[in-house]
Design an enzyme around this catalytic site. Structure first.
Site, PDB file in Angstrom:
ATOM      1  N   GLU A  90      12.584  -3.583  39.269  1.00  0.00           N
ATOM      2  CA  GLU A  90      13.371  -2.564  39.943  1.00  0.00           C
ATOM      3  C   GLU A  90      14.855  -2.887  39.841  1.00  0.00           C
ATOM      4  O   GLU A  90      15.245  -4.046  39.758  1.00  0.00           O
ATOM      5  CB  GLU A  90      12.978  -2.485  41.412  1.00  0.00           C
ATOM      6  CG  GLU A  90      11.549  -2.017  41.577  1.00  0.00           C
ATOM      7  CD  GLU A  90      11.125  -1.912  43.031  1.00  0.00           C
ATOM      8  OE1 GLU A  90      10.204  -1.145  43.295  1.00  0.00           O
ATOM      9  OE2 GLU A  90      11.716  -2.581  43.890  1.00  0.00           O
ATOM     10  N   CYS A 103      22.528  -3.127  41.032  1.00  0.00           N
ATOM     11  CA  CYS A 103      21.854  -4.371  41.376  1.00  0.00           C
ATOM     12  C   CYS A 103      20.736  -4.586  40.367  1.00  0.00           C
ATOM     13  O   CYS A 103      19.827  -3.752  40.255  1.00  0.00           O
ATOM     14  CB  CYS A 103      21.303  -4.267  42.795  1.00  0.00           C
ATOM     15  SG  CYS A 103      20.383  -5.732  43.322  1.00  0.00           S
ATOM     16  N   CYS A 110       9.143 -12.971  41.535  1.00  0.00           N
ATOM     17  CA  CYS A 110       9.964 -14.151  41.819  1.00  0.00           C
ATOM     18  C   CYS A 110       9.057 -15.294  42.259  1.00  0.00           C
ATOM     19  O   CYS A 110       8.160 -15.087  43.077  1.00  0.00           O
ATOM     20  CB  CYS A 110      10.970 -13.847  42.922  1.00  0.00           C
ATOM     21  SG  CYS A 110      12.104 -15.226  43.245  1.00  0.00           S
ATOM     22  N   CYS A 114      10.410 -17.229  49.197  1.00  0.00           N
ATOM     23  CA  CYS A 114      11.118 -17.270  50.481  1.00  0.00           C
ATOM     24  C   CYS A 114      10.302 -16.402  51.455  1.00  0.00           C
ATOM     25  O   CYS A 114       9.863 -15.306  51.087  1.00  0.00           O
ATOM     26  CB  CYS A 114      12.534 -16.722  50.330  1.00  0.00           C
ATOM     27  SG  CYS A 114      13.525 -17.658  49.136  1.00  0.00           S
ATOM     28  N   CYS A 117      11.090 -12.506  52.135  1.00  0.00           N
ATOM     29  CA  CYS A 117      11.427 -11.621  51.013  1.00  0.00           C
ATOM     30  C   CYS A 117      10.178 -11.024  50.380  1.00  0.00           C
ATOM     31  O   CYS A 117       9.270 -11.739  49.956  1.00  0.00           O
ATOM     32  CB  CYS A 117      12.219 -12.404  49.969  1.00  0.00           C
ATOM     33  SG  CYS A 117      12.704 -11.394  48.549  1.00  0.00           S
ATOM     34  N   GLU A 163      15.060 -14.963  40.518  1.00  0.00           N
ATOM     35  CA  GLU A 163      16.122 -15.950  40.703  1.00  0.00           C
ATOM     36  C   GLU A 163      16.826 -16.096  39.348  1.00  0.00           C
ATOM     37  O   GLU A 163      16.273 -16.680  38.415  1.00  0.00           O
ATOM     38  CB  GLU A 163      15.512 -17.273  41.178  1.00  0.00           C
ATOM     39  CG  GLU A 163      16.430 -18.472  41.106  1.00  0.00           C
ATOM     40  CD  GLU A 163      17.797 -18.274  41.756  1.00  0.00           C
ATOM     41  OE1 GLU A 163      17.861 -17.860  42.925  1.00  0.00           O
ATOM     42  OE2 GLU A 163      18.809 -18.529  41.072  1.00  0.00           O
ATOM     43  N   SER A 194      23.791 -14.016  42.481  1.00  0.00           N
ATOM     44  CA  SER A 194      23.293 -14.607  43.717  1.00  0.00           C
ATOM     45  C   SER A 194      22.182 -15.593  43.396  1.00  0.00           C
ATOM     46  O   SER A 194      21.285 -15.304  42.602  1.00  0.00           O
ATOM     47  CB  SER A 194      22.763 -13.500  44.636  1.00  0.00           C
ATOM     48  OG  SER A 194      22.258 -14.063  45.833  1.00  0.00           O
ATOM     49  N   SER A 217      22.512 -18.135  48.522  1.00  0.00           N
ATOM     50  CA  SER A 217      21.601 -17.790  49.619  1.00  0.00           C
ATOM     51  C   SER A 217      21.350 -19.021  50.475  1.00  0.00           C
ATOM     52  O   SER A 217      20.634 -19.930  50.068  1.00  0.00           O
ATOM     53  CB  SER A 217      20.279 -17.263  49.042  1.00  0.00           C
ATOM     54  OG  SER A 217      20.455 -15.959  48.549  1.00  0.00           O
ATOM     55  N   CYS A 336      17.988  -5.160  50.270  1.00  0.00           N
ATOM     56  CA  CYS A 336      17.806  -6.579  49.941  1.00  0.00           C
ATOM     57  C   CYS A 336      16.434  -7.058  50.393  1.00  0.00           C
ATOM     58  O   CYS A 336      16.035  -6.830  51.528  1.00  0.00           O
ATOM     59  CB  CYS A 336      18.841  -7.443  50.645  1.00  0.00           C
ATOM     60  SG  CYS A 336      20.518  -6.978  50.293  1.00  0.00           S
TER      61      CYS A 336
HETATM   62  N1  SAH Z   1      17.011 -15.166  44.137  1.00  0.00           N
HETATM   63  C1  SAH Z   1      18.406 -14.867  44.340  1.00  0.00           C
HETATM   64  C2  SAH Z   1      18.720 -13.429  44.008  1.00  0.00           C
HETATM   65  C3  SAH Z   1      18.138 -12.396  44.964  1.00  0.00           C
HETATM   66  S1  SAH Z   1      19.436 -11.857  45.963  1.00  0.00           S
HETATM   67  C4  SAH Z   1      18.796 -15.242  45.760  1.00  0.00           C
HETATM   68  O1  SAH Z   1      17.897 -15.446  46.567  1.00  0.00           O
HETATM   69  O2  SAH Z   1      19.992 -15.344  46.053  1.00  0.00           O
HETATM   70  C5  SAH Z   1      18.615 -11.047  47.245  1.00  0.00           C
HETATM   71  C6  SAH Z   1      19.248 -11.375  48.586  1.00  0.00           C
HETATM   72  O3  SAH Z   1      18.535 -10.663  49.602  1.00  0.00           O
HETATM   73  C7  SAH Z   1      19.101 -12.851  48.892  1.00  0.00           C
HETATM   74  O4  SAH Z   1      20.200 -13.355  49.574  1.00  0.00           O
HETATM   75  C8  SAH Z   1      17.867 -12.802  49.754  1.00  0.00           C
HETATM   76  O5  SAH Z   1      17.706 -13.951  50.498  1.00  0.00           O
HETATM   77  C9  SAH Z   1      18.097 -11.572  50.580  1.00  0.00           C
HETATM   78  N2  SAH Z   1      16.860 -11.096  51.210  1.00  0.00           N
HETATM   79  C10 SAH Z   1      15.596 -11.392  50.863  1.00  0.00           C
HETATM   80  N3  SAH Z   1      14.715 -10.802  51.671  1.00  0.00           N
HETATM   81  C11 SAH Z   1      15.440 -10.102  52.570  1.00  0.00           C
HETATM   82  C12 SAH Z   1      15.079  -9.254  53.664  1.00  0.00           C
HETATM   83  N4  SAH Z   1      13.808  -9.018  53.977  1.00  0.00           N
HETATM   84  N5  SAH Z   1      16.081  -8.691  54.364  1.00  0.00           N
HETATM   85  C13 SAH Z   1      17.365  -8.906  54.009  1.00  0.00           C
HETATM   86  N6  SAH Z   1      17.754  -9.667  52.994  1.00  0.00           N
HETATM   87  C14 SAH Z   1      16.801 -10.274  52.284  1.00  0.00           C
END
Ligand code: SAH
Length: 353
Positions: A90, A103, A110, A114, A117, A163, A194, A217, A336
């Site tokens: 996406e 984006c 991934c 986390c 996410c 990532e 990011s 992050s 996000c």
């Molecule tokens: N893997 C990289 C790139 C993804 S960026 C990274 O983690 O930085 C996506 C951003 O959205 C990250 O900062 C992630 O932690 C955040 N994110 C993930 N799940 C989320 C959620 N449920 N609500 C808000 N932000 C979230």
């Protein structure tokens, strides 16, 4: 057919050299692909009829194909791309008053897992190729161009699925095409990568002559808490990630950002905010707070708005620059941490505008 789209200048030169063509032809072709967004060889008027015909027989210019588009009530447009092997990714187009942001995803799924996410919960399939990353930008820019002239500058954020620094080769290749003044010619401060902080790859990014802006992050104010939220903490520890972020030289006009997802009752108290402020003391970066975008599969709740304000206030008082990310496209799961295509409302037949 050899897909030329996504190849760098030296690879294009090799392809043309095999066909007995001089180096300047490769530069012309490169400009058609990345600066002029050509979709077919026959528009490349300066290449000569014979070469165009020869290329069309053996090569193609392919962008990833759009399977679905979903428009949010706030104008955000989420794209589902279906790749050759059936993998789906996406991307999100986010129009704003003074800029337009794309984006992009760097992996199908991934592997980081986390806990908050959705992409991580959905699992991991594979790394994307450079053409599959850059192609997301080309498709979205081309569809936006159909709506007519628009002076708003483009931003590209590597914040979609995956990532980026676990797919460092393809990510660097894509960044070079996007940042090259002879290519997409995006301003470096308008491109942000990011990462959770994959250290060896982050060092490589830091060595690039033309670097994007960096977002890290964090999501926790200490390593123990971070480890409960982000399994990668066991491999790349908070202190080391922060040290690497301090060494990273952002492009002119840019600044390192620390992303911090606020989870109700987990990492959103004043005490967490003070601890975070201590961690970042003296660092010229900024904190971007992201109130959790909830989903049924995610076992956390969004923070109370009062907790968000209090968290901000503590940081601001400690002179840490802080902003709160406004959720975009939540109603179509484009915000996000919401990118994955299992649970959906029916698709709309919409185009970018
Ligand atoms: N893997 C990289 C790139 C993804 S960026 C990274 O983690 O930085 C996506 C951003 O959205 C990250 O900062 C992630 O932690 C955040 N994110 C993930 N799940 C989320 C959620 N449920 N609500 C808000 N932000 C979230």
């Amino acid at each position: 057919m050899l897909n030329l789209f996504g190849l760098d200048a030296s690879s294009l030169q090799a392809v043309l050299a095999e066909r007995g063509q001089p180096a300047y032809r490769a530069r012309q072709l490169y400009a058609w692909l990345y600066a002029r967004h050509a979709r077919a060889f026959d528009v490349m008027s300066d290449l000569g009829r014979e070469l165009r015909a020869q290329l069309a027989e053996t090569c193609e210019l392919r962008w990833p194909s759009v399977a679905e588009r979903r428009r949010s009530s706030d104008g955000t447009l989420k794209y589902l791309f279906k790749l050759d092997d059936g993998a789906t990714i996406e991307s999100v187009f986010i129009p704003e008053a003074r800029r337009r942001t794309i984006c992009v995803s760097t992996q199908a799924g991934c592997p980081l897992a986390c806990v908050f996410c959705l992409t991580g919960i959905g699992g991991y399939r594979r790394n994307l190729k450079p053409w599959e990353i850059v192609g997301q930008v080309s498709v979205i820019q081309a569809e936006a161009a159909e709506a007519g002239p628009d002076e708003r500058p483009w931003n590209v954020v590597f914040m979609g699925m995956g990532e980026p620094l676990l797919n460092v080769e393809a990510t660097l290749a894509a960044l070079r095409l996007l940042l090259d003044p002879q290519g997409f010619a995006l301003a470096p401060r308008r491109v942000t990568l990011s990462t959770v902080g994959i250290l060896p790859a982050l060092e490589r990014l830091a060595q690039e002559p033309v670097r994007p802006n960096l977002a890290v992050s964090l999501h926790a104010s200490n390593p123990t808490l971070r480890r409960t939220l982000m399994p990668i903490e066991a491999k790349y520890a908070l202190d080391d990630v922060l040290a690497a972020a301090r060494r990273y030289a952002p492009p002119s006009g840019g600044r390192v950002t620390f992303e911090y997802v606020l989870l109700r009752g987990v990492n959103d108290t004043r005490a967490h905010a003070s601890e975070l402020a201590r961690l970042l003391r003296g660092f010229p970066g900024k904190v971007n707070l992201i109130p959790l975008n909830p989903a049924p599969e995610v076992p956390f709740e969004a923070p109370d708005p009062a907790a968000v304000s209090a968290f901000c206030a503590v940081l601001a008082e400690a002179r840490v620059t802080v902003s709160v990310r406004r959720a975009r496209g939540q109603d179509v799961f484009a915000a996000c941490g919401q990118l994955h295509f299992q649970r959906e409302a029916p698709a709309l037949a919409v185009r970018a505008s």
